[in-house]
Design a protein around this motif. Structure first.
Motif, PDB file in Angstrom:
ATOM      1  N   MET A 155      -7.437   4.529   1.976  1.00  0.00           N
ATOM      2  CA  MET A 155      -7.446   3.278   2.394  1.00  0.00           C
ATOM      3  C   MET A 155      -8.789   2.219   2.665  1.00  0.00           C
ATOM      4  SD  MET A 155      -3.618   2.389   1.874  1.00  0.00           S
ATOM      5  CE  MET A 155      -3.301   3.023   2.783  1.00  0.00           C
ATOM      6  N   ARG A 186      -0.418   0.350 -12.674  1.00  0.00           N
ATOM      7  CA  ARG A 186      -1.719  -1.072 -12.898  1.00  0.00           C
ATOM      8  C   ARG A 186      -1.370  -1.046 -14.088  1.00  0.00           C
ATOM      9  NH1 ARG A 186      -7.623   0.342 -10.231  1.00  0.00           N
ATOM     10  NH2 ARG A 186      -8.109   2.665 -10.890  1.00  0.00           N
ATOM     11  N   PHE A 242       0.730  -1.293  -0.544  1.00  0.00           N
ATOM     12  CA  PHE A 242      -0.074   0.101   0.446  1.00  0.00           C
ATOM     13  C   PHE A 242       0.690   0.747  -0.123  1.00  0.00           C
ATOM     14  CE2 PHE A 242      -2.696  -3.047   1.792  1.00  0.00           C
ATOM     15  CZ  PHE A 242      -3.878  -3.514   1.326  1.00  0.00           C
ATOM     16  N   GLN A 283       0.180   6.726  -6.373  1.00  0.00           N
ATOM     17  CA  GLN A 283      -0.593   7.270  -7.419  1.00  0.00           C
ATOM     18  C   GLN A 283      -1.741   8.638  -7.256  1.00  0.00           C
ATOM     19  OE1 GLN A 283      -3.731   5.777  -8.656  1.00  0.00           O
ATOM     20  NE2 GLN A 283      -4.974   7.106  -7.907  1.00  0.00           N
TER      21      GLN A 283
HETATM   22  N1  UDP Z   1      -4.209   1.003  -2.827  1.00  0.00           N
HETATM   23  C1  UDP Z   1      -2.818   0.527  -2.834  1.00  0.00           C
HETATM   24  N2  UDP Z   1      -2.508  -0.664  -3.089  1.00  0.00           N
HETATM   25  C2  UDP Z   1      -3.094  -1.624  -4.065  1.00  0.00           C
HETATM   26  C3  UDP Z   1      -4.873  -1.472  -3.656  1.00  0.00           C
HETATM   27  C4  UDP Z   1      -5.306   0.482  -3.678  1.00  0.00           C
HETATM   28  O1  UDP Z   1      -1.989   0.878  -1.975  1.00  0.00           O
HETATM   29  O2  UDP Z   1      -3.530  -2.157  -4.370  1.00  0.00           O
HETATM   30  C5  UDP Z   1      -5.233   2.019  -2.335  1.00  0.00           C
HETATM   31  C6  UDP Z   1      -3.966   2.854  -3.430  1.00  0.00           C
HETATM   32  O3  UDP Z   1      -4.113   4.459  -2.341  1.00  0.00           O
HETATM   33  C7  UDP Z   1      -6.362   3.415  -4.450  1.00  0.00           C
HETATM   34  C8  UDP Z   1      -6.945   3.062  -2.887  1.00  0.00           C
HETATM   35  O4  UDP Z   1      -5.789   2.662  -1.748  1.00  0.00           O
HETATM   36  O5  UDP Z   1      -6.014   4.763  -4.491  1.00  0.00           O
HETATM   37  C9  UDP Z   1      -8.103   3.170  -2.988  1.00  0.00           C
HETATM   38  O6  UDP Z   1      -8.174   1.857  -4.449  1.00  0.00           O
HETATM   39  P1  UDP Z   1      -8.811   1.567  -5.773  1.00  0.00           P
HETATM   40  O7  UDP Z   1      -8.609   0.501  -6.404  1.00  0.00           O
HETATM   41  O8  UDP Z   1     -10.229   1.913  -4.694  1.00  0.00           O
HETATM   42  O9  UDP Z   1      -9.053   2.770  -6.514  1.00  0.00           O
HETATM   43  P2  UDP Z   1      -9.287   3.622  -8.007  1.00  0.00           P
HETATM   44  O10 UDP Z   1      -9.511   2.293  -8.820  1.00  0.00           O
HETATM   45  O11 UDP Z   1     -10.733   4.906  -7.824  1.00  0.00           O
HETATM   46  O12 UDP Z   1      -8.141   3.956  -8.651  1.00  0.00           O
END
Ligand code: UDP
Length: 372
Positions: free
Chosen positions: A174, A284, A154, A161
């Motif tokens: 989080m 990602r 994380f 991000q």
């Molecule tokens: N996050 C992370 N590692 C991961 C996935 C998510 O640290 O492998 C954290 C990161 O701060 C991210 C937040 O959790 O912005 C929310 O993730 P989500 O998948 O909901 O983000 P989205 O798809 O909305 O960009």
């Protein structure tokens, strides 16, 4: 005389929902967008390989709201899809663990053989750093998964991000990611999880298909700024600070850049989404075919690079931004008697999921209709 009753600025989820709802009760609606397409950040299109691609990054629909599910079903058929995400901890495929943290994640990371909920609860009990009322995303993660998982999965992902440390971000960021004490590897557990059969753009086209709705693309809101009082109501769904010409300071919105790559094989990776927390500049890689179920001999993958330039995507929940947003919100409130409303992720500075954005717009429509 103005031939429209309502002006809606922005043709994303909030704008299209309001347009559809008000048109259904006979209002004449003009919806404008500065882009050359509708659908906001959900917009998708067929690329050269014939693959349905989300131009502004993947959107996986999930909801527990019955009313939202039945609403979106009016405009599209949906194919069930349970989203799955893996995290490539070392960036070389040597340690691929499932996200959100569940028994499989812990077993793989620490070479353990946890078999059931009870053992997993014990493991968490021993490994988390207990923090009462976590004040930020770091504390929230430490409190729920402990230091090692926080640092490997994380911490760096979040820094990439958001360009902020988790300690600078509200715990709600989080808290979007649950922690499981079972083997459930699905990213979401909502009752309804699906993708629109022909894509999101088609869904929005159907929403706007009403003789009471006129759509004007490539149209900046500034063209109408001086004429807002000619409309019975105005709905603004863009970034709120832009409406007020950034009179206080700019609110931070995080943006994304994408790199699309078509590959001459049927599939590139084992799931729709693989995260790269520690290595690489991108956060990602998404291979959307896994979600849409499209059959094609080729595949297109999407690399996601967070950035401060470009279109606004994410409100950034830090203390400073929240305070600044409150100032803009106060200004916005003053316009309510003039029936100018601020709606949606960018205008309300809220990290809405898609279903929450639909619900929020549906609720606003109902409250205005019922004179509340
Ligand atoms: N996050 C992370 N590692 C991961 C996935 C998510 O640290 O492998 C954290 C990161 O701060 C991210 C937040 O959790 O912005 C929310 O993730 P989500 O998948 O909901 O983000 P989205 O798809 O909305 O960009």
């Amino acid at each position: 005389m103005n031939k429209y009753d309502l002006l809606i600025i922005g043709a994303g989820i909030s704008g299209c929902t309001l347009a559809e709802r008000f048109a259904s009760i006979g209002k004449k609606v003009l919806i404008i967008d500065k882009r050359n397409h509708i659908g906001g950040n959900c917009y998708d299109f067929l690329d050269n390989a014939g693959i349905l691609i989300p131009k502004y990054g993947p959107h996986f629909f999930h909801t527990n709201y019955e009313e939202v599910w039945s609403y979106v079903n009016r405009f599209s058929e949906w194919i069930p899809y349970n989203h799955k995400v893996f995290s490539d901890v070392n960036g070389d495929g040597s340690l691929l663990v499932s996200i959100p943290v569940n028994i499989n994640t812990v077993n793989k990371m620490f070479n353990l053989k946890i078999k059931n909920e009870q053992e997993m609860k014990k493991w968490l009990e021993k490994n988390v750093e207990k923090i009462e009322n976590p004040k930020n995303s770091e504390e929230s993660a430490l409190n729920r998964v402990g230091k090692v998982l926080y640092e490997k999965l994380f911490k760096n992902y979040t820094k990439k991000q958001w360009d902020k440390l988790p300690s600078e971000l509200d715990s709600s960021v989080m808290n979007r990611i649950p922690v499981r004490t079972n083997f459930d590897e699905r990213y979401f557990t909502d009752k309804y999880q699906a993708m629109p059969k022909k894509g999101y753009t088609k869904l929005f086209e159907k929403m706007l298909k009403n003789p009471n709705i006129s759509v004007k693309l490539n149209t900046d809101f500034l063209n109408y700024k001086e004429n807002l009082n000619e409309f019975e109501m105005v709905f603004f769904t863009g970034r709120i600070d832009s409406f007020f010409q950034y009179k206080f300071k700019k609110l931070e919105y995080r943006s994304l850049k994408f790199e699309f790559k078509t590959i001459e094989k049927e599939y590139f990776q084992k799931a729709a989404q693989i995260n790269y927390p520690n290595t690489e500049e991108f956060t990602r890689i998404t291979e959307i075919k896994h979600a849409t179920g499209q059959k094609n001999k080729k595949t297109t993958i999407i690399y996601e690079y967070p950035t401060w330039e470009g279109e606004p995507y994410y409100p950034v929940p830090t203390k400073d931004n929240k305070e600044l947003y409150e100032k803009y919100k106060n200004e916005a409130k003053k316009l309510e008697p003039e029936k100018i409303y601020f709606v949606g992720r960018l205008a309300e500075y809220k990290y809405f999921n898609m279903d929450e954005a639909f619900l929020n717009a549906l609720n606003l429509f109902e409250s205005i209709k019922n004179g509340k």
